[in-house]
Design a protein around this motif. Sequence first.
Motif, short mmCIF file in Angstrom:
data_model
loop_
_atom_site.label_atom_id
_atom_site.label_comp_id
_atom_site.label_asym_id
_atom_site.label_seq_id
_atom_site.Cartn_x
_atom_site.Cartn_y
_atom_site.Cartn_z
N PHE A 11 7.86 4.05 -42.60
CA PHE A 11 7.33 2.87 -43.28
C PHE A 11 8.00 2.68 -44.64
CE2 PHE A 11 2.87 2.21 -41.17
CZ PHE A 11 3.48 2.13 -39.93
N ASN A 12 8.15 3.78 -45.35
CA ASN A 12 8.81 3.70 -46.66
C ASN A 12 10.24 3.19 -46.54
OD1 ASN A 12 6.93 4.45 -48.71
ND2 ASN A 12 6.99 6.55 -47.98
N TYR A 13 10.95 3.70 -45.55
CA TYR A 13 12.33 3.24 -45.33
C TYR A 13 12.36 1.74 -45.05
CZ TYR A 13 14.09 8.08 -44.89
OH TYR A 13 14.45 9.39 -45.13
N PHE A 14 11.46 1.29 -44.19
CA PHE A 14 11.43 -0.14 -43.84
C PHE A 14 11.20 -1.00 -45.08
CE2 PHE A 14 9.83 0.58 -39.17
CZ PHE A 14 11.06 1.12 -38.85
N LEU A 15 10.18 -0.65 -45.82
CA LEU A 15 9.80 -1.48 -46.97
C LEU A 15 10.82 -1.41 -48.10
CD1 LEU A 15 6.02 -0.59 -46.77
CD2 LEU A 15 6.97 -2.88 -46.42
N LYS A 16 11.57 -0.33 -48.13
CA LYS A 16 12.58 -0.20 -49.20
C LYS A 16 13.95 -0.73 -48.80
CE LYS A 16 10.36 3.63 -51.60
NZ LYS A 16 10.23 5.08 -51.74
N THR A 17 14.19 -0.84 -47.50
CA THR A 17 15.55 -1.24 -47.09
C THR A 17 15.65 -2.66 -46.54
OG1 THR A 17 15.26 -0.32 -44.86
CG2 THR A 17 16.22 1.15 -46.51
N ILE A 18 14.54 -3.30 -46.26
CA ILE A 18 14.61 -4.68 -45.74
C ILE A 18 15.24 -5.59 -46.80
CG2 ILE A 18 12.22 -5.26 -46.43
CD1 ILE A 18 13.99 -6.57 -43.26
N ARG A 19 16.13 -6.45 -46.37
CA ARG A 19 16.84 -7.33 -47.30
C ARG A 19 16.83 -8.77 -46.79
NH1 ARG A 19 16.18 -3.56 -49.87
NH2 ARG A 19 17.61 -2.27 -51.10
N PRO A 20 16.94 -9.73 -47.70
CA PRO A 20 16.94 -11.14 -47.27
C PRO A 20 18.11 -11.48 -46.35
CG PRO A 20 16.79 -10.96 -49.67
CD PRO A 20 17.05 -9.59 -49.16
N PRO A 27 -5.53 6.72 -45.41
CA PRO A 27 -5.07 6.07 -46.65
C PRO A 27 -3.58 6.31 -46.90
CG PRO A 27 -7.18 7.15 -47.03
CD PRO A 27 -6.72 7.57 -45.67
N ASP A 28 -3.10 7.50 -46.51
CA ASP A 28 -1.68 7.81 -46.71
C ASP A 28 -0.77 6.87 -45.93
OD1 ASP A 28 -2.15 9.85 -48.45
OD2 ASP A 28 -2.02 11.46 -46.95
N LEU A 29 -1.23 6.49 -44.76
CA LEU A 29 -0.44 5.59 -43.92
C LEU A 29 -0.39 4.18 -44.51
CD1 LEU A 29 1.18 5.68 -41.29
CD2 LEU A 29 -0.88 5.11 -40.03
N LEU A 30 -1.44 3.82 -45.22
CA LEU A 30 -1.49 2.49 -45.84
C LEU A 30 -0.85 2.45 -47.23
CD1 LEU A 30 -5.05 1.39 -44.74
CD2 LEU A 30 -2.96 0.12 -44.28
N LYS A 31 -0.62 3.62 -47.76
CA LYS A 31 -0.10 3.70 -49.13
C LYS A 31 1.23 2.95 -49.33
CE LYS A 31 0.02 7.16 -52.81
NZ LYS A 31 0.07 8.59 -53.09
N PRO A 32 2.22 3.11 -48.42
CA PRO A 32 3.47 2.36 -48.61
C PRO A 32 3.25 0.85 -48.67
CG PRO A 32 3.76 4.04 -46.92
CD PRO A 32 2.30 3.99 -47.23
N PHE A 43 -0.18 0.70 -36.40
CA PHE A 43 -1.54 0.44 -36.89
C PHE A 43 -2.50 0.11 -35.74
CE2 PHE A 43 0.33 -0.73 -41.22
CZ PHE A 43 -0.11 0.44 -41.81
N ASP A 44 -2.03 -0.73 -34.84
CA ASP A 44 -2.90 -1.17 -33.74
C ASP A 44 -3.27 -0.03 -32.79
OD1 ASP A 44 -2.85 -3.65 -34.80
OD2 ASP A 44 -1.58 -4.58 -33.27
#
Length: 247
Positions: free
Chosen positions: A133-142, A168-173, A160-161
Amino acid sequence: HVLNKSAFFLVKQTEKLLSKVEQSPSKTMQAALSPVMIALIADKLLKHLDIDIKVGIAACISEITRITAPDCPYDDEKMKVVFQLIVSSFENLSDVSSRSYPKRATILETVAKVRSCLMLLDLECDQMIIEMFNYFLKTIRPHHDEVIFSSMETIMTLIFDESEDVSPDLLKPILITLKRDNEEVIPVSKNLAETVIKNSNPKLRPYLAQAIKSLGSSAKDYSEAVAAVLGENPSVTERSNENSLKD
């Protein structure tokens, strides 16, 4: 260097061949695949120092998981090692000019398409999911192709589904990305995080409230999408707070 070059070529050819194998292969094809599957998880390959070769191996194994889906191609312990390699290939997705970028993108698409990310839940690899999740949120680009965004969205939403409960750790990113005062986050990352929590609403509602509480925050510290999932209207909340201050 020459060895690396030939290894890279071999891995590339292997991935190309594997990509042509359909799911649920015949007994003959399974027999032909067996030595390849064993060779791919050799320590010297999994721990190879060359990044491009490692990503190539991850791409091959990702194809193997596609071919054998919904069954795992290896035992649980090997699957954890294999997934660590697959997840680590997402680390530099922001660098579209790198030699291994097309492979990283293909791995991402395959993981989303085949839903192999759900194996991470079965294997209870929570830390690996958080890392992903961290990788996704940090590497996505326009400038990424739409399929990159949608694959990340699919994977995160699926996790999630399909989770029995969401820590909470999973939602933290997600929450870090959607924090109002987080100026380091680019809009497309926020968009990804918001899309995912909207997709997984109302399931996420109680977990989101719990995660915010565990971080010592409140809904107003986050983007409006968070308040929307929680069933709160931030502007109304803010107005009522202002009114109570006036009183």
